[in-house]
Every structure is written in C-alpha cells, then in structure tokens.
Design a protein around this motif. Structure first.
Motif, short mmCIF file in Angstrom:
data_model
loop_
_atom_site.label_atom_id
_atom_site.label_comp_id
_atom_site.label_asym_id
_atom_site.label_seq_id
_atom_site.Cartn_x
_atom_site.Cartn_y
_atom_site.Cartn_z
N THR A 56 0.83 -1.20 0.00
CA THR A 56 0.00 0.00 0.00
C THR A 56 0.86 1.26 0.00
O THR A 56 2.04 1.23 0.37
N MET A 57 0.24 2.36 -0.38
CA MET A 57 0.95 3.64 -0.38
C MET A 57 1.38 4.03 1.02
O MET A 57 2.45 4.62 1.22
N SER A 58 0.56 3.72 2.02
CA SER A 58 0.92 4.08 3.40
C SER A 58 2.19 3.36 3.83
O SER A 58 3.02 3.93 4.54
N HIS A 59 2.36 2.12 3.39
CA HIS A 59 3.58 1.40 3.73
C HIS A 59 4.78 2.00 3.01
O HIS A 59 5.87 2.12 3.59
N LEU A 60 4.60 2.37 1.75
CA LEU A 60 5.68 3.03 1.00
C LEU A 60 6.07 4.34 1.68
O LEU A 60 7.26 4.65 1.82
N ARG A 61 5.09 5.08 2.13
CA ARG A 61 5.37 6.35 2.82
C ARG A 61 6.15 6.10 4.10
O ARG A 61 7.10 6.83 4.43
N THR A 62 5.77 5.07 4.84
CA THR A 62 6.48 4.73 6.07
C THR A 62 7.91 4.32 5.78
O THR A 62 8.84 4.70 6.50
N ARG A 63 8.10 3.53 4.73
CA ARG A 63 9.45 3.09 4.36
C ARG A 63 10.32 4.28 3.98
O ARG A 63 11.49 4.36 4.38
N LEU A 64 9.77 5.22 3.23
CA LEU A 64 10.53 6.43 2.87
C LEU A 64 10.86 7.25 4.11
O LEU A 64 11.98 7.76 4.24
N ALA A 65 9.90 7.39 5.00
CA ALA A 65 10.14 8.16 6.22
C ALA A 65 11.28 7.54 7.03
O ALA A 65 12.13 8.25 7.58
N ASP A 66 11.31 6.21 7.08
CA ASP A 66 12.39 5.53 7.79
C ASP A 66 13.75 5.84 7.16
O ASP A 66 14.74 6.10 7.85
N LEU A 67 13.79 5.83 5.84
CA LEU A 67 15.05 6.12 5.14
C LEU A 67 15.53 7.53 5.43
O LEU A 67 16.72 7.76 5.71
N TYR A 68 14.61 8.48 5.40
CA TYR A 68 15.00 9.87 5.65
C TYR A 68 15.47 10.06 7.09
O TYR A 68 16.42 10.80 7.35
#
Length: 254
Positions: free
Chosen positions: A121-133
């Motif tokens: 899901t997009m929410s999981h992608l957003r969480t993964r990006l937030a973790d990277l940042y």
C-alpha cells in the motif's frame, strides 16, 4: 446471569457436563459450555491447566472476527459452568494475548498489502521512505543519492463510456505490472500501488537502475485492448521527507 442451554447427549459438551457433579461445586448441570470453548471446559473438568486451550480458542475466535469482550465473557461462562469459579488470571491472560496477536497479524497484513492487487500500500511506502530519511538525516541529500522511485503509469481513459470499465480492470492491470516490476527489481525495498493507475518501485540508485527501468518499460509497453500504453520513468527523490510525502500525494492523483 447466564443463559441456560440444554446439554447435548454426546460430544465434548456432554463429557464436560458429566463431570460437573464432582467438580462443579453445585453448579446446575443444565448449563452447557459455550460453543468453541469445549476444549477449555474439558481441560478444566480434567483438572488440567486451561492456559493452552484458552490461547488456542482466543486465536481461533479472533480470526473469525469475534470480539475480545465476547471471548472473555464465554471464558467466564465456561469457568462458572465447570468449576463454579471466576476464570484464572493465567487463562484470561493467555486468551487475551493470543487474541491480540492474531488480530494484530491480520491488521498488519491488510495495512501492508492491497488484497486486490497484492501490491504494497501507499501508506507502507510512505512509512518506508520516512524511515530512510530519518536514518540518513545526518547526511544531507543522501537518500537522493542512494534511492529513487521507478514509476509505471497505466494510461487511463476517463471518458464516461470507459470510466466504469477502467475501475474494474485497473486492479488486474496493476497486479500484472507489479509482477513485472518484482521480476526486474527483485531486491527492491518496496513495490507499491499508488492511486488507481501507478506502480511505484522504491529501488536502489545504482549503475543498473536505468537498464532495469528500460527492461520494465519493454515488459509492460504492449498496448491494452484500447491501445493504451504504460509509461515508465525514474523519479528522483526530493531532499527532505516533506517533499517525498508531497511527491507521493502528487503521484496518487488520478
């Protein structure tokens, strides 16, 4: 306080009820163990611990969508029926913990993957990006140098004559593009569905990124029944997390 149910002539409930006379401390034998709690009742009637049976029952009932309150009420009824006592703390804890774990497992599944397409899901992608940042925030623009988005956009025709068909066929088309993306990017962090018409791969920015994107383009470029083609491009990530969130919101617009 508790419903009176007729004890069946055979089966687990009958075996439990037959032992109430010696264990039940005067509890009327007409009370039957609640459905699905037969194993708990048998354990209690035999003098064994009910922890394992309580945990198994709580897990099964959670998967069937039964609320925790209902589970605990039936555990209480089972104890009253068999022993004439309140449930033991260990049994309550075992049932509650097993119910919670099963429920959380289900929630994690539906929050990370779209059941229609199998894509993250997009929410999981957003969480993964937030973790990277967050992990790389000490190094300016590092995420931009280490990762990128590869976007595959299904062409859509939003005329009134095809809008309904597009809504029905988009999940299937997205699933097919997602399968191709996983083949081309087997080590990708995330392959997500974003909106109704886009698959987004969070991939590593390495020398093979361009070649992989080109291969994905060739795999999905065949036109559909309406002659529409899928576009594929590499989208660079912005310097900060807020910019990444805005980018995903933009990609989600159909």
């Amino acid at each position: 306080m508790f419903a009176i149910r007729k004890t069946p002539a055979s089966g687990p409930e009958a075996r439990v009820a037959s032992q109430i006379g010696s264990i039940g401390m005067g509890v009327p034998a007409a009370r039957a163990v609640p459905a699905r709690f037969e194993a708990v009742g048998e354990a209690l009637a035999s003098g064994s611990s009910g922890v394992a049976a309580s945990a198994s029952t709580g897990r099964d009932l959670a998967r069937d969508g039964i609320s925790l309150i209902e589970c605990l009420e039936d555990l209480q009824r089972t104890y009253h029926c068999v022993l004439g006592l309140e449930p033991a703390y260990d049994d309550v804890l075992a049932l509650s913990q097993a119910w919670s774990e099963a429920t959380l497992g289900y929630l994690h599944q539906i929050s990370c993957a779209d059941p229609m397409t199998g894509l993250t899901t997009m929410s999981h992608l957003r969480t993964r990006l937030a973790d990277l940042y967050r992990v790389q925030e000490s190094v300016r623009n590092r995420v931009r140098r280490t990762h990128a988005l590869v976007v595959a956009e299904l062409a859509s025709d939003m005329t009134s004559g095809t809008r309904r068909l597009d809504v029905l066929t988009s999940p299937l088309r997205l699933a097919r593009v997602g399968e191709a993306a996983r083949t081309v990017f087997p080590d990708a962090d995330t392959v997500a569905g974003v909106g109704m018409h886009r698959v987004v791969v969070l991939g590593t920015r390495d020398p093979n990124l361009g070649r992989r994107a080109s291969l994905l383009r060739r795999m999905v470029e065949s036109p559909d029944l309406h002659g529409r083609r899928t576009r594929v491009w590499i989208e660079g990530l912005p310097p900060g997390e807020a910019g990444a969130v805005s980018l995903l919101d933009e990609l989600a617009r159909d």
